[in-house]
Design a protein around this motif. Structure first.
Motif, mmCIF file in Angstrom:
data_model
loop_
_atom_site.group_PDB
_atom_site.id
_atom_site.type_symbol
_atom_site.label_atom_id
_atom_site.label_comp_id
_atom_site.label_asym_id
_atom_site.label_seq_id
_atom_site.Cartn_x
_atom_site.Cartn_y
_atom_site.Cartn_z
ATOM 1 N N ILE A 187 -8.544 1.440 0.352
ATOM 2 C CA ILE A 187 -9.013 1.359 1.735
ATOM 3 C C ILE A 187 -10.477 0.939 1.775
ATOM 4 O O ILE A 187 -10.879 0.082 2.571
ATOM 5 C CB ILE A 187 -8.830 2.715 2.456
ATOM 6 C CG1 ILE A 187 -7.338 3.041 2.611
ATOM 7 C CG2 ILE A 187 -9.493 2.686 3.827
ATOM 8 C CD1 ILE A 187 -7.064 4.413 3.191
ATOM 9 N N MET A 208 -3.542 2.506 7.268
ATOM 10 C CA MET A 208 -3.548 2.918 5.863
ATOM 11 C C MET A 208 -3.845 4.411 5.719
ATOM 12 O O MET A 208 -3.284 5.074 4.834
ATOM 13 C CB MET A 208 -4.567 2.081 5.093
ATOM 14 C CG MET A 208 -4.221 0.603 5.054
ATOM 15 S SD MET A 208 -5.523 -0.447 4.331
ATOM 16 C CE MET A 208 -5.266 -0.119 2.578
ATOM 17 N N PHE A 211 0.834 -1.204 0.000
ATOM 18 C CA PHE A 211 0.000 0.000 0.000
ATOM 19 C C PHE A 211 0.873 1.260 0.000
ATOM 20 O O PHE A 211 0.641 2.190 -0.782
ATOM 21 C CB PHE A 211 -0.919 -0.014 1.220
ATOM 22 C CG PHE A 211 -1.862 1.160 1.278
ATOM 23 C CD1 PHE A 211 -2.958 1.241 0.428
ATOM 24 C CD2 PHE A 211 -1.664 2.172 2.202
ATOM 25 C CE1 PHE A 211 -3.832 2.311 0.483
ATOM 26 C CE2 PHE A 211 -2.532 3.251 2.266
ATOM 27 C CZ PHE A 211 -3.614 3.323 1.405
#
Length: 251
Positions: A130, A216, A105
């Motif tokens: 996400i 994230m 990510f």
């Protein structure tokens, strides 16, 4: 290994067994194969009705996340983002392409930055990932929430089956007590499975998902800060604001 989850489940079942043993000690009286089949089999059957087969099977793999501590090291990730910000200021954004990054990510975000992508597109790409991650996690949580809802229902169904059988044999008063006990066992099984296993596991998986979402989101803000060339110390302070004082090493 998340000791809390394992201890909680063992303690829950252990306290129930202990309360039975400290009573009359007849634990064999709480074991009835037909009742188990009705509750466990019925709950699993409805899970396959409510969700696709691959989602149900996948949920059992997802459940393992409840028994292992999260590997999301937010503090370590913030240090990594600060290091990337320092490199970008000293060299250039393009130089970030050569930096080895394990987390896919973060790597995706940094690659977009190095390619000269504008902030709105970077946020859109990362936010989409996400969102779909949250959706996948909700599926696994939904399976256990569904089973937690249906287990007591099948417990009641089993009890009704037992009561019907009991009422069909009222001519023998001596059989009423044992028949009633067996009928109530399915309600007992359903309540135990729902409240000691299925619903707590669903909640723990939800907590794990929230931890990953936070990780994230911190990473996304770090990537955007690097894109704007912000000072590494500013990047650190901005990202630390996402964490609780305890996780920041403060009182």
């Amino acid at each position: 290994m998340d000791i809390g989850t394992l201890l909680g489940i063992l303690a829950g079942f252990g306290l129930i067994v202990g309360s039975i043993l400290f009573g009359d000690g007849n634990i064999a009286g709480f074991f009835d194969v037909p009742s188990i089949l009705v509750v466990v089999g019925g709950t699993m059957a409805t899970a396959f009705i409510m969700f696709p087969m691959k989602v149900v099977f996948g949920s059992f793999k997802v459940a393992m996340n409840a028994f292992f501590s999260s590997n999301m090291d937010a503090s370590g990730m913030i240090d990594q983002m600060v290091g990337l910000a320092e490199k970008a200021r000293k060299e250039s954004l393009v130089a970030l392409e050569k930096v080895p990054i394990e987390n896919p990510f973060i790597k995706k975000g940094i690659t977009l930055v190095a390619d000269g992508t504008e902030e709105p597109l970077i946020r859109a790409v990362m936010q989409t990932e996400i969102s779909f991650m949250k959706q996948r996690h909700r599926q696994g949580q939904g399976v256990f929430k569904g089973m937690g809802t249906m287990a007591p229902a099948f417990g009641m169904i089993g009890t009704l089956i037992g009561l019907v059988k009991m009422l069909q044999n009222l001519s023998d008063p001596s059989s009423i007590g044992p028949a009633m006990a067996v009928a109530l066992l399915t309600t007992f099984y359903g309540a135990v499975l729902a409240n000691v296993a299925f619903l707590p596991l669903a909640k723990k998986l939800e907590e794990r998902s929230q931890e990953e979402v936070l990780f994230m989101e911190i990473a996304m803000e770090g990537v955007v800060s690097i894109l704007h060339g912000e000072h590494p110390q500013i990047v650190r302070e901005k990202l630390l604001a996402f964490l609780s004082p305890a996780l920041r090493g403060q009182d």
